[in-house]
Design a protein around this motif. Sequence first.
Motif, PDB file in Angstrom:
ATOM      1  N   GLY A 153       3.285  -7.163 -25.793  1.00 30.28           N
ATOM      2  CA  GLY A 153       2.371  -6.079 -26.108  1.00 30.28           C
ATOM      3  C   GLY A 153       2.171  -5.791 -27.586  1.00 30.28           C
ATOM      4  O   GLY A 153       1.667  -4.719 -27.948  1.00 30.28           O
ATOM      5  N   VAL A 154       2.504  -6.726 -28.454  1.00 35.73           N
ATOM      6  CA  VAL A 154       2.319  -6.523 -29.895  1.00 35.73           C
ATOM      7  C   VAL A 154       0.867  -6.236 -30.236  1.00 35.73           C
ATOM      8  O   VAL A 154       0.558  -5.395 -31.091  1.00 35.73           O
ATOM      9  CB  VAL A 154       2.814  -7.765 -30.679  1.00 35.73           C
ATOM     10  CG1 VAL A 154       2.405  -7.687 -32.147  1.00 35.73           C
ATOM     11  CG2 VAL A 154       4.320  -7.896 -30.573  1.00 35.73           C
ATOM     12  N   TYR A 155      -0.050  -6.897 -29.531  1.00 35.20           N
ATOM     13  CA  TYR A 155      -1.475  -6.777 -29.854  1.00 35.20           C
ATOM     14  C   TYR A 155      -2.209  -5.731 -29.018  1.00 35.20           C
ATOM     15  O   TYR A 155      -3.435  -5.627 -29.094  1.00 35.20           O
ATOM     16  CB  TYR A 155      -2.172  -8.127 -29.685  1.00 35.20           C
ATOM     17  CG  TYR A 155      -1.826  -9.145 -30.752  1.00 35.20           C
ATOM     18  CD1 TYR A 155      -1.860  -8.813 -32.104  1.00 35.20           C
ATOM     19  CD2 TYR A 155      -1.482 -10.454 -30.412  1.00 35.20           C
ATOM     20  CE1 TYR A 155      -1.553  -9.746 -33.082  1.00 35.20           C
ATOM     21  CE2 TYR A 155      -1.181 -11.395 -31.384  1.00 35.20           C
ATOM     22  CZ  TYR A 155      -1.217 -11.040 -32.717  1.00 35.20           C
ATOM     23  OH  TYR A 155      -0.924 -11.971 -33.679  1.00 35.20           O
ATOM     24  N   GLU A 160      -7.016  -2.143 -28.016  1.00 35.11           N
ATOM     25  CA  GLU A 160      -7.564  -0.797 -27.943  1.00 35.11           C
ATOM     26  C   GLU A 160      -8.548  -0.540 -29.079  1.00 35.11           C
ATOM     27  O   GLU A 160      -9.601   0.087 -28.885  1.00 35.11           O
ATOM     28  CB  GLU A 160      -6.429   0.227 -27.986  1.00 35.11           C
ATOM     29  CG  GLU A 160      -5.521   0.187 -26.757  1.00 35.11           C
ATOM     30  CD  GLU A 160      -4.320   1.104 -26.898  1.00 35.11           C
ATOM     31  OE1 GLU A 160      -4.259   1.857 -27.895  1.00 35.11           O
ATOM     32  OE2 GLU A 160      -3.437   1.064 -26.015  1.00 35.11           O
ATOM     33  N   LEU A 161      -8.208  -1.020 -30.280  1.00 32.14           N
ATOM     34  CA  LEU A 161      -9.110  -0.856 -31.424  1.00 32.14           C
ATOM     35  C   LEU A 161     -10.432  -1.549 -31.170  1.00 32.14           C
ATOM     36  O   LEU A 161     -11.504  -0.959 -31.383  1.00 32.14           O
ATOM     37  CB  LEU A 161      -8.453  -1.423 -32.683  1.00 32.14           C
ATOM     38  CG  LEU A 161      -9.355  -1.517 -33.931  1.00 32.14           C
ATOM     39  CD1 LEU A 161      -9.798  -0.131 -34.380  1.00 32.14           C
ATOM     40  CD2 LEU A 161      -8.633  -2.245 -35.053  1.00 32.14           C
ATOM     41  N   ALA A 166     -16.264  -1.439 -29.772  1.00 30.14           N
ATOM     42  CA  ALA A 166     -17.381  -1.794 -28.895  1.00 30.14           C
ATOM     43  C   ALA A 166     -18.005  -0.541 -28.282  1.00 30.14           C
ATOM     44  O   ALA A 166     -19.236  -0.422 -28.198  1.00 30.14           O
ATOM     45  CB  ALA A 166     -16.904  -2.751 -27.803  1.00 30.14           C
ATOM     46  N   GLU A 167     -17.175   0.397 -27.871  1.00 29.87           N
ATOM     47  CA  GLU A 167     -17.687   1.629 -27.266  1.00 29.87           C
ATOM     48  C   GLU A 167     -18.514   2.442 -28.252  1.00 29.87           C
ATOM     49  O   GLU A 167     -19.457   3.131 -27.867  1.00 29.87           O
ATOM     50  CB  GLU A 167     -16.515   2.473 -26.740  1.00 29.87           C
ATOM     51  CG  GLU A 167     -15.839   1.873 -25.514  1.00 29.87           C
ATOM     52  CD  GLU A 167     -14.587   2.632 -25.114  1.00 29.87           C
ATOM     53  OE1 GLU A 167     -14.126   3.480 -25.920  1.00 29.87           O
ATOM     54  OE2 GLU A 167     -14.070   2.383 -24.009  1.00 29.87           O
ATOM     55  N   GLN A 168     -18.175   2.352 -29.540  1.00 33.25           N
ATOM     56  CA  GLN A 168     -18.899   3.103 -30.563  1.00 33.25           C
ATOM     57  C   GLN A 168     -20.064   2.316 -31.171  1.00 33.25           C
ATOM     58  O   GLN A 168     -20.754   2.800 -32.062  1.00 33.25           O
ATOM     59  CB  GLN A 168     -17.945   3.518 -31.682  1.00 33.25           C
ATOM     60  CG  GLN A 168     -16.850   4.477 -31.222  1.00 33.25           C
ATOM     61  CD  GLN A 168     -15.917   4.847 -32.341  1.00 33.25           C
ATOM     62  OE1 GLN A 168     -16.314   5.515 -33.304  1.00 33.25           O
ATOM     63  NE2 GLN A 168     -14.664   4.411 -32.240  1.00 33.25           N
ATOM     64  N   GLY A 169     -20.296   1.109 -30.678  1.00 33.89           N
ATOM     65  CA  GLY A 169     -21.430   0.324 -31.140  1.00 33.89           C
ATOM     66  C   GLY A 169     -21.183  -0.514 -32.375  1.00 33.89           C
ATOM     67  O   GLY A 169     -22.107  -1.159 -32.880  1.00 33.89           O
TER      68      GLY A 169
END
Length: 211
Positions: A153-155, A160-161, A166-169
């Motif tokens: 889970g390092v990445y 999430e970033l 993508a969600e913010q365009g």
Amino acid sequence: MASGGDGGRTGAAASGGLAVCVFCASSSKIDRVHVDLAADVGAELARRGHSLVSGGAQVSCMGAVARAARAGGARTVGVIPEGLVSVEISDEDNDELVVTADMRARKGEMDRRSDAFLVLPGGIGTLEELFEVWTARVLGMHAKPVVILDPTGVYEPLRELMTGLAEQGFARPKIFDAIGWTASVEEAFDLLERSQPRIEATPEDYAEAEL
């Protein structure tokens, strides 16, 4: 060990395998679990008849993946900048060791010699390599598979970033069509061996600089 270029793939073609470029850490301060992961990757690469392209160092994960690959009979090619030969300690046991003028030349040589890219946990150097091949794949500049192998889970913050961007365009959703993400060594190689379609970039990709 030989020095210089062979003008193409690293020798995987002889066995029908892929020339797999592994991006990974050279730091000696990381947890042993990551070094063991690199060794597992090298062993699986050899078992499947592939060859290795790596950063050419004998330390940490770079050294572990190359040693394990050679132990399994795989051909290994290391590519290291002249300025890091003594810092990262070049791996003279590679079948071929290529010394480049700088980091940009190193990445270009690794790219040229590779059929697929496997990204293990690493630092800013590994992230730089990841983003370069990921971006080029999104823009349709190559169709080589790009896979992140991250069992610890390092990445996850990176995922999430990128999802948030993508969600913010700021990035297009198709960035995730250009990459595989897995926690399993076996699945990582399954994804690398799968034929990948070329992603066609639209004029908006360039005009809006959205990846």
